[in-house]
Design an enzyme around this catalytic site. Structure first.
Site, short mmCIF file in Angstrom:
data_model
loop_
_atom_site.label_atom_id
_atom_site.label_comp_id
_atom_site.label_asym_id
_atom_site.label_seq_id
_atom_site.Cartn_x
_atom_site.Cartn_y
_atom_site.Cartn_z
N GLU A 1 10.46 -16.91 -1.61
CA GLU A 1 10.71 -16.00 -0.79
C GLU A 1 11.02 -16.85 -0.19
O GLU A 1 10.57 -17.94 0.73
CB GLU A 1 10.06 -15.36 -0.56
CG GLU A 1 8.61 -14.43 -1.51
CD GLU A 1 9.80 -13.18 -2.06
OE1 GLU A 1 10.04 -12.48 -1.15
OE2 GLU A 1 9.53 -11.98 -2.87
N GLU B 1 18.16 -8.53 -1.26
CA GLU B 1 17.75 -9.35 -0.60
C GLU B 1 18.68 -10.60 -1.56
O GLU B 1 19.03 -11.26 -2.31
CB GLU B 1 16.43 -10.24 -1.94
CG GLU B 1 15.34 -9.38 -1.26
CD GLU B 1 14.10 -8.97 -2.25
OE1 GLU B 1 14.03 -9.33 -2.79
OE2 GLU B 1 12.93 -8.09 -2.09
#
Length: 668
Positions: free
Chosen positions: A490, A261
């Protein structure tokens, strides 16, 4: 007869001349005679200035050089065949264009020194030291030692010894460039950021470069190493870097906890460059932020996982028909296959179990001893020690896979741990913090922009346990073990987006990154002192109706994030009376100041119970059996790797032939 006599005389004269030549000629030096001292050395020709013929040094400010050079190369050919000259020929590529042409010209001043009137002039030590200060980070970034022939003390001399500036020609070019751009207003200047992915070495190099460029406000430090021995490097921004300042809040950003990520990692690399550049350019907002806040940035908590993820994405690009989701989870875990966001102590379950107890608390819960008998990743260990060592107030960790800000708790209070809204005692504060980021983001607060499983989000924020429940998360640990309030950001559905999307990601998040850090100045701050004016370390500051206290730092200062309204505060400490104050906190972006003075008193028996949780030990117990103390120093595995594995550039220099240039190795 006369003719014969003259002929005989000529022959005698010729023989006499020949004898004279032989007699005056230097004696022949037979093999072994030099050892016996019978041979006299012949006078060598004195070196003279010669034309500069080294192609990588032809832009120096002089045209004459001399051999032997300063490091002993006897001829130009010998210098060209040396590893030193090979390094100068490729240093621009090795360092990614940094310190060009400074390093090359500095090296040329040694390999092809300046020559005037058949005398070598040595380069200035001050120039060498300035280049080393600004460029050492670039060599650190590729794990290369500073080249020995650029040793400022050995091969360079002081101004008093008659040196010259080897960057003289470069200085003239820079002055011309400055004069040509003098008419450009300062306001039009901007921070130059390369919106591309950065390897671990490049990331370290950028952080070191910013530290050198902004040395008055920035410093780097390592909190530990990954499984494979990579530095977990943090850069700090403050007007007094390296020290905690009284009443100045501490903020941290953590990226790349899951190695695959990557947007958060890149955003933090860009943020580091932005903060440094904008501060120097006089950006008042950035200067105020750095002068009043101590900011810590860890771009990559999982550098091993990132390398694996990056190589997986590159491999998948060889086949355009291969589905992208094949690489979805490559590199998520660390090199031990541990998910770092499930590896922290599960203090949330302990908090839930203690709800039935009278006077239960949800702060500074000790780490249970049984946690240390499990598998603790070195990255987790390093971050826990870091969190415990600094009085952080506010934090965000960055992930990918959705577009939302998640806030504690992450573990559901449902008996079967099913997804369920599970708020902390500071739920209103966490919602305010989460909205601060989501609203400042360009699209996150738009509910139509959700892209993953966060269907329960409202305005771009969601309770972690309501979204999906899990134990051992980092944000729950921050809240339950320390004073720090942390949220999880996120950044988008694509965990490893295309490089072209990095600029858009920065543009969407830049304002949110700044606004969130400024939120550390909300609520109240102050000092807890005794009657003599001394700060009390470890005093407790409580808010009525909120079962979560915070404690004072070493000098008695504290910060308490709160929503606007009326609050009743209590300060207490073992051996002191309690003090209470009623505070009206208006809507403002500056923390209110509330100080307390505590009077000495007898230690209350129940006060001791507040600081010790039965069967769990005290808060100070950390790795009590020293199972993981090796993470604090150098691991055996790491040392072995440093001895056996060479950097990626090593084979290039070895393949050129000759002796192995071990002077290029940092750990040799």
């Amino acid at each position: 007869m006369a003719h014969k006599s003259r002929k005989r005389s000529n022959i005698l004269l010729f023989l006499l001349q020949l004898l004279t030549l032989v007699w005056c000629a230097p004696p022949r030096c037979d093999p072994g005679h030099d050892f016996l001292g019978r041979c006299k050395p012949t006078a060598e020709e004195k070196p003279k200035c010669t034309d500069m013929l080294l192609s990588y040094c032809d832009d120096m400010a002089y045209t004459q050089t001399m051999f032997p050079n300063i490091i002993g190369h006897r001829t130009r050919e010998e210098a060209e065949l040396g590893t030193e000259y090979l390094l100068l020929s490729v240093v621009e590529s090795l360092l990614g264009g940094e310190c060009t042409p400074d390093i090359r010209m500095l090296g040329c001043s040694v390999l092809a020194p300046r020559c005037e009137k058949d005398r070598v002039l040595k380069p200035c030590r001050s120039t060498c030291e300035a280049v080393r200060k600004s460029c050492a980070h670039a060599f650190d970034g590729i794990d290369m030692a500073w080249p020995y022939f650029l040793d400022c003390d050995r091969f360079y001399v002081s101004d008093q010894e008659g040196c010259y500036d080897p960057l003289e020609g470069l200085r003239e070019q820079e002055m011309e460039a400055i004069e040509s751009t003098a008419s450009v207003p300062v306001e039009e200047s901007s921070t130059m950021i390369q919106f591309a992915y950065h390897s671990n070495a490049q990331m370290i190099s950028i952080m070191k470069k910013m530290e050198a460029r902004c040395s008055d406000i920035a410093t780097t430090y390592s909190i530990g190493r990954s499984v494979e021995g990579k530095d977990l490097l943090v850069i700090e921004f403050s007007n007094n870097p390296g020290e905690h300042e009284l009443l100045e809040p501490e903020v941290k950003y953590i990226g790349n906890m899951h190695g695959n990520e990557v947007m958060g990692r890149q955003l933090l690399i860009y943020l580091v460059q932005y903060l440094c550049s904008e501060y120097l350019l006089g950006n008042e907002r950035i200067q105020t932020l750095i002068n009043t806040t101590r900011i810590h940035i860890l771009p990559s908590m999982n550098p091993d996982g990132y390398e694996m993820a990056a190589s997986g994405v590159q491999d998948s690009n060889y086949d355009d028909e291969s589905p992208r989701y094949d690489t979805w989870n490559i590199g998520r875990t660390n090199a031990q296959n541990i998910d770092l966001n499930r590896n922290f102590p599960d203090l949330t379950s302990i908090a839930y179990n203690r709800r039935r107890h009278k006077g239960h608390r949800t702060d500074h819960i000790p780490i249970p001893d049984y946690y240390w008998f499990g598998k603790v990743a070195p990255e987790t260990y390093a971050v826990m020690k870091w969190i415990r060592s600094i009085p952080f107030v506010l934090s965000a960790n960055f992930h990918g896979g959705d577009l939302v800000v998640s806030y504690p708790y992450d573990l559901s209070k449902h008996p079967l741990e099913r997804n369920m809204f599970s708020p902390t005692p500071d739920d209103q504060v966490f919602k305010l913090l989460a909205r601060t980021y989501a609203n400042a983001h360009e699209t996150m607060s738009n509910d139509s922009e959700w892209c993953g499983s966060s269907r329960d989000s409202e305005g771009g924020i969601v309770n972690g346990a309501q979204w999906y429940s899990f134990a051992g998360g980092m944000q729950d640990f921050n809240y339950l073990h320390t004073n720090c309030f942390e949220v999880t950001v996120e950044l988008g559905c694509d965990k490893f987006p295309a490089e072209e999307e990095l600029y858009t990601g920065w543009h969407e998040n830049k304002e949110a990154l700044l606004t969130f850090m400024e939120a550390a100045h909300r609520g109240i701050k102050g000092l807890v002192k005794d009657e003599d004016g001394n700060g009390i370390k470890g005093a407790t500051v409580s808010v009525k109706g909120v079962r979560h206290d915070i404690t004072t730092a070493a000098n008695g200062d504290y910060w308490r994030l709160l929503t606007p309204g009326i609050h009743i505060l209590t300060a207490s400490a073992p051996g002191y009376t309690r003090a209470m104050k009623k505070v009206h906190l208006p809507r403002m972006n500056k923390a209110g100041r509330v100080d307390f003075v505590l009077q000495k008193a007898a230690l209350e028996p129940d006060m001791e119970d507040d600081y010790t949780i039965p069967s769990m030990g005290t808060y100070e117990r950390f790795d009590p059996y020293n199972h993981f103390e090796r993470y604090s120093t150098a691991e055996v595995v790491q040392n072995r790797e440093e001895r056996t594995e060479k950097p990626w550039w090593w084979n290039y220099f070895v393949s050129s032939g000759g002796a192995a240039p071990t002077w290029l190795l940092r750990h040799y």
